[in-house]
Enzyme design. Sequence first.
Site, PDB file in Angstrom:
ATOM      1  N   ILE A 124       7.020  -5.385  -9.128  1.00 30.70           N
ATOM      2  CA  ILE A 124       6.623  -4.011  -9.400  1.00 30.70           C
ATOM      3  C   ILE A 124       7.324  -3.119  -8.392  1.00 30.70           C
ATOM      4  O   ILE A 124       7.377  -3.435  -7.199  1.00 30.70           O
ATOM      5  CB  ILE A 124       5.089  -3.825  -9.355  1.00 30.70           C
ATOM      6  CG1 ILE A 124       4.711  -2.405  -9.775  1.00 30.70           C
ATOM      7  CG2 ILE A 124       4.508  -4.197  -8.007  1.00 30.70           C
ATOM      8  CD1 ILE A 124       3.235  -2.233 -10.096  1.00 30.70           C
ATOM      9  N   PRO A 129      13.170   4.626  -0.901  1.00 27.44           N
ATOM     10  CA  PRO A 129      13.695   4.847   0.452  1.00 27.44           C
ATOM     11  C   PRO A 129      13.050   6.021   1.173  1.00 27.44           C
ATOM     12  O   PRO A 129      12.858   5.980   2.382  1.00 27.44           O
ATOM     13  CB  PRO A 129      15.189   5.098   0.205  1.00 27.44           C
ATOM     14  CG  PRO A 129      15.492   4.333  -1.042  1.00 27.44           C
ATOM     15  CD  PRO A 129      14.254   4.468  -1.894  1.00 27.44           C
ATOM     16  N   GLY A 132       6.908   6.008   0.887  1.00 30.52           N
ATOM     17  CA  GLY A 132       6.185   4.770   1.112  1.00 30.52           C
ATOM     18  C   GLY A 132       4.817   4.823   0.479  1.00 30.52           C
ATOM     19  O   GLY A 132       4.659   4.713  -0.736  1.00 30.52           O
ATOM     20  N   GLU A 244      -4.959  -5.449  -5.617  1.00 29.18           N
ATOM     21  CA  GLU A 244      -3.830  -5.761  -4.733  1.00 29.18           C
ATOM     22  C   GLU A 244      -4.288  -5.792  -3.277  1.00 29.18           C
ATOM     23  O   GLU A 244      -3.917  -6.684  -2.506  1.00 29.18           O
ATOM     24  CB  GLU A 244      -2.715  -4.727  -4.908  1.00 29.18           C
ATOM     25  CG  GLU A 244      -1.533  -4.953  -3.976  1.00 29.18           C
ATOM     26  CD  GLU A 244      -0.418  -3.938  -4.156  1.00 29.18           C
ATOM     27  OE1 GLU A 244       0.540  -3.967  -3.360  1.00 29.18           O
ATOM     28  OE2 GLU A 244      -0.499  -3.114  -5.085  1.00 29.18           O
TER      29      GLU A 244
END
Length: 382
Positions: A124, A129, A132, A244
């Site tokens: 996923i 860059p 975040g 997660e």
Amino acid sequence: MQREIFDDEHDAFRDLCRTFIAKEVTPYHEQWEENGQVDRSVWTAAGAAGLLGTAVPEEYGGGGVDDFRYNAILAEEIVAAGASGIGFPLHNDVVQPYLLRLCTDEQKQRWLPGFCSGELITAIAMTEPGTGSDLQGIATNAKQDANGDWILNGSKTFITNGILADLVIVVAKTDPDAKHLGFTLFVVERGMEGFERGRRLKKVGMKAQDTAELSFTDVRVPDANRLGEVGQGFVYLMQNLAQERLSIAVASVAGAEAAVRMTLEYTKERTAFGRPVANFQNTRFELAEMDTEVSIARVFVDRCITEHNGGSELSVPDAAKAKWWCSDLQNRVVDRCVQLHGGYGYMLEYPIARAFVDSRVQAIYGGTNEIMKEIVGRSLIG
């Protein structure tokens, strides 16, 4: 303290996981670390063993049991073995819920059998860059053309399974003016023109895990590869992030337990000033403190697993609490265990040294721990 959340079938599954890892992973993991990725064959072997897609309906080749305890067991055994290279938890814990909840019947037929067999490795792609933990800052975009296809442009970084992945769920902005309702999920498949993998990233730890940069240049994604509704991507992310983060907490506690266990064994065997290191009061106090903290964390995480399995999903703040507390705990514990190993704790031939470098990222991915505290804080203040 006896864990009470598992039954005989879970115990049998744990034995299966241990046997699989001992045979198919541990003998090769050092070489995979040198290679920077695992062999694809371990994925198909895991699929054949029934370790992938345990929640996927049997008609697609899965286990047909929607029970996160199986996910937790696999993650715990991977961590206990120090097998940081195999990205099965990302596949099972993170990607699987998106495919099960959002795929159309046609998409399930296309993707789920390969997902369960290990022939289709998944990833996923959220992080960029310049973005975040602030997911609303995602710049990767997709525009629909006259034929109904989506033209995808952008780049992603720090993508677990990035080199090996055959299916990548990509978060893209489809309406710049709609704020959090302006994101959509797309499944990009290996071989799509304009989809390229950049360098395999050289990390401090988890060296056998293929973490990569991905780029998308005018990638034509059919609307049939859109996952869920247009504009609901951010909502879907928020719905799935709790699992997660729970997965990270599970791995963190397992990692802390493993560190304490190996340090206890080491200090019993290692001598200093004519007696075992474990016989010094400072060592006993250090071990006592760590074992207590890890035991308390285990109880909380097991409660989170129970809530997550109980029909009412684990709350976002509770998942955030579990993630930040347990990953911080793991890093504290592993650091103290390195100290108790003395100079040998700094040698990579010792498992505690590898645990030291592998565990540091737990406080970063899945949302940094600072973001986790912000989530908890906002839930308190309202």
